[in-house]
Write an enzyme that holds these catalytic residues in place. Structure first.
Site, PDB file in Angstrom:
ATOM      1  N   ARG A   1      11.583  -2.530  11.526  1.00 59.08           N
ATOM      2  CA  ARG A   1      10.306  -1.865  11.950  1.00 59.08           C
ATOM      3  C   ARG A   1       9.818  -2.776  13.156  1.00 59.08           C
ATOM      4  O   ARG A   1       9.869  -4.132  13.128  1.00 59.08           O
ATOM      5  CB  ARG A   1       9.339  -2.175  11.151  1.00 59.08           C
ATOM      6  CG  ARG A   1       9.040  -0.778  10.073  1.00 59.08           C
ATOM      7  CD  ARG A   1       7.803  -0.988   9.274  1.00 59.08           C
ATOM      8  NE  ARG A   1       6.645  -1.324   9.834  1.00 59.08           N
ATOM      9  CZ  ARG A   1       5.606  -1.016   9.235  1.00 59.08           C
ATOM     10  NH1 ARG A   1       5.484  -0.298   8.061  1.00 59.08           N
ATOM     11  NH2 ARG A   1       4.399  -1.468   9.780  1.00 59.08           N
TER      12      ARG A   1
ATOM     13  N   ARG B   1      11.054  -7.363   5.181  1.00 53.81           N
ATOM     14  CA  ARG B   1      10.931  -5.954   5.822  1.00 53.81           C
ATOM     15  C   ARG B   1      11.623  -5.908   7.052  1.00 53.81           C
ATOM     16  O   ARG B   1      12.332  -4.852   7.231  1.00 53.81           O
ATOM     17  CB  ARG B   1       9.494  -5.388   5.659  1.00 53.81           C
ATOM     18  CG  ARG B   1       9.318  -3.939   5.828  1.00 53.81           C
ATOM     19  CD  ARG B   1       8.054  -3.398   5.462  1.00 53.81           C
ATOM     20  NE  ARG B   1       7.054  -3.534   6.483  1.00 53.81           N
ATOM     21  CZ  ARG B   1       5.746  -3.538   6.253  1.00 53.81           C
ATOM     22  NH1 ARG B   1       5.510  -2.938   5.220  1.00 53.81           N
ATOM     23  NH2 ARG B   1       4.856  -3.673   7.219  1.00 53.81           N
TER      24      ARG B   1
ATOM     25  N   LYS C   1       1.019  -1.260   0.034  1.00 51.50           N
ATOM     26  CA  LYS C   1       0.015  -0.182   0.108  1.00 51.50           C
ATOM     27  C   LYS C   1       0.790   1.231   0.089  1.00 51.50           C
ATOM     28  O   LYS C   1       0.479   2.083  -0.684  1.00 51.50           O
ATOM     29  CB  LYS C   1      -0.823   0.140   1.240  1.00 51.50           C
ATOM     30  CG  LYS C   1      -2.100  -1.054   1.520  1.00 51.50           C
ATOM     31  CD  LYS C   1      -2.939  -0.811   2.447  1.00 51.50           C
ATOM     32  CE  LYS C   1      -2.116  -0.942   4.022  1.00 51.50           C
ATOM     33  NZ  LYS C   1      -1.847  -2.239   4.214  1.00 51.50           N
TER      34      LYS C   1
ATOM     35  N   ARG D   1      -0.865  -9.207  13.463  1.00 52.03           N
ATOM     36  CA  ARG D   1      -1.340  -8.196  12.604  1.00 52.03           C
ATOM     37  C   ARG D   1      -2.484  -8.726  11.505  1.00 52.03           C
ATOM     38  O   ARG D   1      -3.389  -8.208  11.058  1.00 52.03           O
ATOM     39  CB  ARG D   1      -0.566  -7.269  12.126  1.00 52.03           C
ATOM     40  CG  ARG D   1      -0.176  -6.223  13.046  1.00 52.03           C
ATOM     41  CD  ARG D   1       1.618  -5.648  12.698  1.00 52.03           C
ATOM     42  NE  ARG D   1       1.528  -4.860  11.540  1.00 52.03           N
ATOM     43  CZ  ARG D   1       2.483  -4.793  10.635  1.00 52.03           C
ATOM     44  NH1 ARG D   1       3.590  -5.250  10.913  1.00 52.03           N
ATOM     45  NH2 ARG D   1       2.345  -3.933   9.401  1.00 52.03           N
TER      46      ARG D   1
ATOM     47  N   ARG E   1      -9.392   1.252   8.882  1.00 51.21           N
ATOM     48  CA  ARG E   1      -9.064  -0.035   9.125  1.00 51.21           C
ATOM     49  C   ARG E   1     -10.067  -0.723  10.172  1.00 51.21           C
ATOM     50  O   ARG E   1      -9.937  -1.987  10.267  1.00 51.21           O
ATOM     51  CB  ARG E   1      -7.688  -0.181   9.910  1.00 51.21           C
ATOM     52  CG  ARG E   1      -6.456  -0.441   9.181  1.00 51.21           C
ATOM     53  CD  ARG E   1      -5.418  -0.388  10.107  1.00 51.21           C
ATOM     54  NE  ARG E   1      -4.073  -1.033   9.808  1.00 51.21           N
ATOM     55  CZ  ARG E   1      -3.299  -0.709   9.316  1.00 51.21           C
ATOM     56  NH1 ARG E   1      -3.092   0.660   8.681  1.00 51.21           N
ATOM     57  NH2 ARG E   1      -1.937  -1.227   9.053  1.00 51.21           N
TER      58      ARG E   1
HETATM   59  P1  AMP Z   1       0.646   0.539   8.549  1.00 51.94           P
HETATM   60  O1  AMP Z   1       2.237   1.266   8.369  1.00 51.94           O
HETATM   61  O2  AMP Z   1      -0.095   1.030   7.877  1.00 51.94           O
HETATM   62  O3  AMP Z   1       1.108  -0.987   8.550  1.00 51.94           O
HETATM   63  O4  AMP Z   1       0.450   0.933  10.160  1.00 51.94           O
HETATM   64  C1  AMP Z   1       1.412   0.314  11.178  1.00 51.94           C
HETATM   65  C2  AMP Z   1       0.478   0.427  12.524  1.00 51.94           C
HETATM   66  O5  AMP Z   1      -0.003   1.515  12.947  1.00 51.94           O
HETATM   67  C3  AMP Z   1      -0.565  -0.549  12.601  1.00 51.94           C
HETATM   68  O6  AMP Z   1      -0.201  -2.155  12.727  1.00 51.94           O
HETATM   69  C4  AMP Z   1      -1.347   0.202  13.799  1.00 51.94           C
HETATM   70  O7  AMP Z   1      -0.723   0.104  15.144  1.00 51.94           O
HETATM   71  C5  AMP Z   1      -1.277   1.591  13.674  1.00 51.94           C
HETATM   72  N1  AMP Z   1      -2.353   2.092  12.488  1.00 51.94           N
HETATM   73  C6  AMP Z   1      -2.151   2.598  11.345  1.00 51.94           C
HETATM   74  N2  AMP Z   1      -3.232   3.040  10.949  1.00 51.94           N
HETATM   75  C7  AMP Z   1      -4.308   2.667  11.813  1.00 51.94           C
HETATM   76  C8  AMP Z   1      -5.765   2.786  11.536  1.00 51.94           C
HETATM   77  N3  AMP Z   1      -6.444   3.205  10.784  1.00 51.94           N
HETATM   78  N4  AMP Z   1      -6.198   2.399  12.808  1.00 51.94           N
HETATM   79  C9  AMP Z   1      -5.619   1.992  13.966  1.00 51.94           C
HETATM   80  N5  AMP Z   1      -4.231   1.822  13.688  1.00 51.94           N
HETATM   81  C10 AMP Z   1      -3.691   1.960  12.584  1.00 51.94           C
END
Ligand code: AMP
Length: 194
Positions: free
Chosen positions: A133, A127, A13, A144, A88
């Site tokens: 990360r 990754r 994404k 996740r 999400r």
């Molecule tokens: P991402 O980089 O999009 O994979 O997001 C990394 C982490 O940020 C996720 O595993 C959540 O802990 C938090 N996060 C990102 N976007 C959201 C969202 N829309 N709602 C809740 N937590 C989020």
């Protein structure tokens, strides 16, 4: 153009959202990136978010939606945006709908990136080594994925019902995925408002 890039962790994404935002001059709104930046700066938002990110849990809806609300109200968002990693949960999608109405934005489409789960796990392990990360550890990755299936996948059904979702095979070269997304956008399979 107002788009959502949707899909499970590791599907690409972020990469595709960045490319789309550059090509079409859109604001790239990544809640994950915003949380990571806040954590790095040790802001109050960062301190809250860290507890959830480290465990691979979702940050509570109220916190996440508040963050997106501020950004959607900004002039940059008025031009167009690509949302990456938001919504999400179904409550987030409902809150987004209210916010969009408030700011007179219309969503053009939801691009759903599709990759088989075994490949996603393989990518996320890579990754972990490349980006360090904290939420890419094997156990957290599994968690996740579980959260994705339980809380995030219903969001896709929500947008399918509204006829806004379009599936893109994302298990191929990054450039080919970008091309497929651009084709969908340009051939109006994603309905773009004038
Ligand atoms: P991402 O980089 O999009 O994979 O997001 C990394 C982490 O940020 C996720 O595993 C959540 O802990 C938090 N996060 C990102 N976007 C959201 C969202 N829309 N709602 C809740 N937590 C989020």
């Amino acid at each position: 153009m107002k788009l959502i890039l949707f899909g499970p962790p590791g599907v690409g994404k972020g990469t595709q959202a960045k490319r789309l935002s550059e090509k079409y001059h859109l604001a790239h709104i990544s809640t994950g990136d915003l949380f990571r930046a806040a954590i790095k700066k040790e802001t109050p938002l960062g301190q809250t978010a860290k507890q959830y990110l480290d465990k691979g849990e979702l940050v509570p809806d109220s916190v996440t939606t508040g963050l997106v609300e501020d950004i959607l109200a900004s002039p940059e968002a008025a031009v167009g945006f690509v949302l990456d990693g938001f919504p999400r949960t179904v409550p987030q999608a409902e809150a987004l709908e209210t916010l969009l109405r408030k700011h007179r934005h219309t969503l053009d489409g939801v691009i759903n990136l599709v990759v088989a789960e075994a490949e996603l796990i393989r990518r996320l392990s890579g990754r972990r080594e490349a980006e360090h990360r904290s939420d890419d550890s094997e156990e957290t990755v599994r968690h996740r994925m579980e959260i994705y299936h339980n809380s995030t996948e219903p969001v896709l059904a929500y947008y399918r019902k509204k006829n806004l979702a379009i599936d893109i095979d994302a298990d191929r070269l990054i450039d080919m995925v970008t091309q497929a997304i651009e084709n969908a956008v340009q051939h109006n399979r994603v309905k773009v408002q004038a």
